[in-house]
Write an enzyme that holds these catalytic residues in place. Structure first.
Site, short mmCIF file in Angstrom:
data_model
loop_
_atom_site.label_atom_id
_atom_site.label_comp_id
_atom_site.label_asym_id
_atom_site.label_seq_id
_atom_site.Cartn_x
_atom_site.Cartn_y
_atom_site.Cartn_z
NE ARG A 1 -4.41 -1.51 0.27
CZ ARG A 1 -4.42 -2.46 -0.51
NH1 ARG A 1 -3.30 -2.96 -1.37
NH2 ARG A 1 -5.34 -3.47 -0.40
CD GLU B 1 -3.30 3.10 -5.08
OE1 GLU B 1 -4.24 2.43 -5.67
OE2 GLU B 1 -2.21 2.52 -4.77
CG HIS C 1 -3.57 -0.98 -6.51
ND1 HIS C 1 -3.80 -0.34 -5.21
CD2 HIS C 1 -3.43 -2.42 -6.06
CE1 HIS C 1 -3.96 -1.37 -4.25
NE2 HIS C 1 -3.88 -2.65 -4.97
#
Ligand code: DGY
Length: 326
Positions: free
Chosen positions: A239, A268, A287
């Site tokens: 993360r 994000e 991601h």
């Protein structure tokens, strides 16, 4: 009140038809745009009936949510990470949290290996070099070997073990640091345990695989980058907020480390204005660690099964707070 349990489905991409049909065979489905808050988009009467939800980390599961869904019993996260969940609040409200471990280990490990190769061999810049015609004016600069180098893992869980196994194929020495030692991995010869500072000092490639929580938030910053070799690469597929991003940008600019491969960022989607987007020694991904057809399908299957089982009174395969069930 409806006869069958009502569930909320809030996903960024549509669920496979057959998985949706499985849910529809058990529940009344209420769809909600990914990332929105039920209280903002659904009538209060509908919120009052929701007993389960199928979500991703785009949806927060916190005190407010549980206040707005008073009958919520199960939240099935279609992800292994659950940093979107306030676990203390979930436990207070007796909401079972399920997730999807294991099925994504290989896909995430592949992105780690891909980022490592892109960084060490400068593959992304190499592609641009050829496309732009720059090759006709001279050779591409030399890059670095990874074979024989040291791969460091911060975090040794299910994904870490697969990464450790994968990088064995590159004849790398693998070291790791984790809160708990992983004797099985050590006895298989996949990795050796070192203390945290030694990990940062010795790794030529350092991969971050710790979950995001209060303890790990911004836990890798100037101190850690200062310990790393100037030739070392940092990879983060966990993360974004585990890193102090401003300190990382400084380290990349000053040459304190050689480069970074990031599949996750603090914000994000990452805006194009982020300094990360203009640094030449960074390789970025959106991601996508688990984002293959096969893996997302497996995650969907597991998340759907977890939700059906939990609401049907069958012990689900993966629970984050199993003590609630027990
Ligand atoms: C996970 O499963 O946690 C992946 O990072 C997708 O969010």
């Amino acid at each position: 009140m409806t006869a069958r349990p009502r569930i909320l489905v809030s996903l960024p991409a549509p669920l496979h038809d057959d998985l949706r049909a499985q849910l529809a065979a058990h529940f009344d489905i209420v769809d909600m745009p990914s990332g929105s808050r039920p209280a903002d988009v659904l009538p209060a009467g509908v919120c009052a009936e929701i007993q389960g939800q199928l979500i991703t980390p785009h949806n927060r599961v916190d005190e407010d949510l549980m206040q707005s869904l008073p009958r919520l019993r199960v939240s099935s996260n279609c992800s292994v990470g659950y940093d979107n969940v306030d676990l203390a609040a979930a436990n207070r409200h007796k909401v079972l949290i399920c997730n999807t471990p294991n099925v994504l280990n290989g896909a995430v490990a592949d992105v780690v290996v891909g980022l490592m190769l892109c960084l060490a061999r400068n593959l992304v810049a190499g592609d641009a070099f050829v496309r732009s015609g720059a090759w006709t004016r001279g050779p591409f600069p030399l890059t670095r070997d990874i074979r024989g180098k040291t791969f460091g893992l911060l975090g040794m869980g299910r994904i870490g073990r697969v990464v450790a196994r994968s990088v064995q194929a590159f004849d790398m020495k693998v070291i790791y640091h984790n809160r708990r030692r992983d004797e099985e991995t050590e006895s298989l010869g996949l990795a050796s345990y070192v203390d945290r500072d030694t990990l940062f000092r010795e790794a030529d490639v350092l991969c971050v695989l710790v979950p995001l929580n209060d303890e790990t938030r911004h836990s890798i910053g100037a101190r850690e980058f200062g310990m790393m070799k100037p030739t070392a690469y940092l990879i983060n597929t966990a993360r974004g907020a585990v890193l102090d991003e401003a300190a990382l940008i400084d380290a990349l600019r000053s040459g304190a480390i050689a480069g970074a491969g990031l599949d996750v960022m603090e914000t994000e989607p990452l805006p194009a204005e982020s300094p990360l987007c203009s640094l030449p020694n960074v390789v970025l991904q959106a991601h996508v660690g688990s984002a293959t057809h096969e893996t997302r399908r497996a995650m969907g299957e597991m998340a759907v099964r977890n939700l059906i089982d939990a609401l049907d009174g069958v012990r689900p395969a993966a629970m984050v707070n199993p003590e609630l069930w027990d």
